[in-house]
Design an enzyme around this catalytic site. Structure first.
Site, PDB file in Angstrom:
ATOM      1  N   ILE A 180       0.868  -1.188   0.000  1.00 20.32           N
ATOM      2  CA  ILE A 180       0.000   0.000   0.000  1.00 20.32           C
ATOM      3  C   ILE A 180       0.897   1.228   0.000  1.00 20.32           C
ATOM      4  O   ILE A 180       1.430   1.633   1.039  1.00 20.32           O
ATOM      5  CB  ILE A 180      -0.925   0.018   1.229  1.00 20.32           C
ATOM      6  CG1 ILE A 180      -1.727  -1.278   1.296  1.00 20.32           C
ATOM      7  CG2 ILE A 180      -1.879   1.213   1.173  1.00 20.32           C
ATOM      8  CD1 ILE A 180      -2.334  -1.535   2.645  1.00 20.32           C
ATOM      9  N   ALA A 181       1.084   1.808  -1.180  1.00 18.25           N
ATOM     10  CA  ALA A 181       1.934   2.994  -1.307  1.00 18.25           C
ATOM     11  C   ALA A 181       1.159   4.224  -0.839  1.00 18.25           C
ATOM     12  O   ALA A 181       0.005   4.422  -1.247  1.00 18.25           O
ATOM     13  CB  ALA A 181       2.373   3.164  -2.760  1.00 18.25           C
ATOM     14  N   HIS A 182       1.756   5.015   0.026  1.00 17.03           N
ATOM     15  CA  HIS A 182       1.067   6.208   0.511  1.00 17.03           C
ATOM     16  C   HIS A 182       2.056   7.183   1.130  1.00 17.03           C
ATOM     17  O   HIS A 182       3.173   6.824   1.463  1.00 17.03           O
ATOM     18  CB  HIS A 182      -0.007   5.831   1.541  1.00 17.03           C
ATOM     19  CG  HIS A 182       0.549   5.232   2.800  1.00 17.03           C
ATOM     20  ND1 HIS A 182       0.951   3.912   2.869  1.00 17.03           N
ATOM     21  CD2 HIS A 182       0.790   5.745   4.027  1.00 17.03           C
ATOM     22  CE1 HIS A 182       1.398   3.654   4.085  1.00 17.03           C
ATOM     23  NE2 HIS A 182       1.324   4.751   4.815  1.00 17.03           N
ATOM     24  N   ALA A 183       1.602   8.428   1.290  1.00 15.88           N
ATOM     25  CA  ALA A 183       2.370   9.429   2.029  1.00 15.88           C
ATOM     26  C   ALA A 183       1.415  10.102   3.001  1.00 15.88           C
ATOM     27  O   ALA A 183       0.208   9.820   2.996  1.00 15.88           O
ATOM     28  CB  ALA A 183       2.983  10.450   1.070  1.00 15.88           C
TER      29      ALA A 183
END
Lengths: 90, 145
Positions: free
Chosen positions: B64-67
């Site tokens: 889960i790619a996130h910032a």
């Protein structure tokens, strides 16, 4: 009892981890305050959590705190969470 | 709730082979396509990946790619890129074949959404179906109903 669920940003992975930790603790009948926080929050918090749940990649960034740090390999595996949390709390 | 988080363009295949950062870029671009983020968000996601290592990879084959929330997040949203050629990130859970992207406008309003997502993904049957199902309509139904 306080538990931190930790990720880099404190908004994504940590919230998923908190959500499943809440589920597991409820099924174990254990009352705990699980908070989703970032690595820096976990390190700088004034009141220590008894347990820190974290993904393995971030584990080495959590140093010098007295909490028990538990790496979680698969945050969607409720059995892994159940085994590790019940072992830590027994 | 999950149904609103996934915009119309948010579930897609990545057919060609790519590296980990290329896969992250492709997944985050789905959020941009649905006007959930502006172009700057990708650079913050890649920065988080460089700073913390592949901690986006949270389960075998799943990332889960996130910032963090920021001005470049226009609306809370999720996307899923199925990597038909699974990608190596450096995590013990490699290779990654389901790459989600996630963005939140603030640090609280998405908690119920992610709780619902965690519930779907904690069902091993759902995860197995997502890993093998290539029909994107069925994938969307699995995630949002």
């Amino acid at each position: 009892m306080k538990i931190y669920a930790v990720c880099g940003a404190g908004i994504g992975t940590s919230v998923l981890l908190k959500s499943n930790a809440d589920r597991v603790l409820a099924s174990l009948g254990i009352e705990a305050d699980v908070q989703a926080v970032s690595v820096s929050d976990a390190m700088s918090a004034e009141s220590l959590a008894q347990i820190v749940l974290i993904t393995p990649e971030l584990q080495e960034q959590i140093t010098g705190i007295r909490s028990e740090v538990i790496p979680i390999d698969n945050i969607f595996n409720l059995e892994e969470l159940t085994l590790k949390l019940s072992a830590a709390l027994s | 709730m999950l149904a609103q988080a996934f915009g119309p363009n948010s579930i897609s295949h990545h057919l060609t082979s790519t590296d980990w950062e290329g896969a992250i870029s492709a997944a985050v671009s789905l959020l941009e396509l649905d006007q959930r983020v502006s172009s700057n968000y990708l650079s913050r996601v890649l920065e988080a990946n460089q700073k913390h290592g592949p901690y986006f990879v949270v389960a075998p084959g799943i990332a889960i790619a996130h910032a963090s929330p920021g001005e470049d997040v226009l609306e809370t949203g999720m996307a899923l890129l199925r990597l038909e050629n699974p990608v190596v990130s450096g995590s013990a859970n490699d290779p990654v074949s389901l790459l989600f992207a996630f963005c939140a406008v603030d640090s609280t309003s998405h908690i119920a959404l992610l709780s619902q997502f965690a519930e779907v993904m904690s069902n091993a049957g759902n995860v197995n179906s997502l890993l093998i199902e290539s029909n994107l309509t069925i994938v969307r139904n699995l995630l949002t109903t």
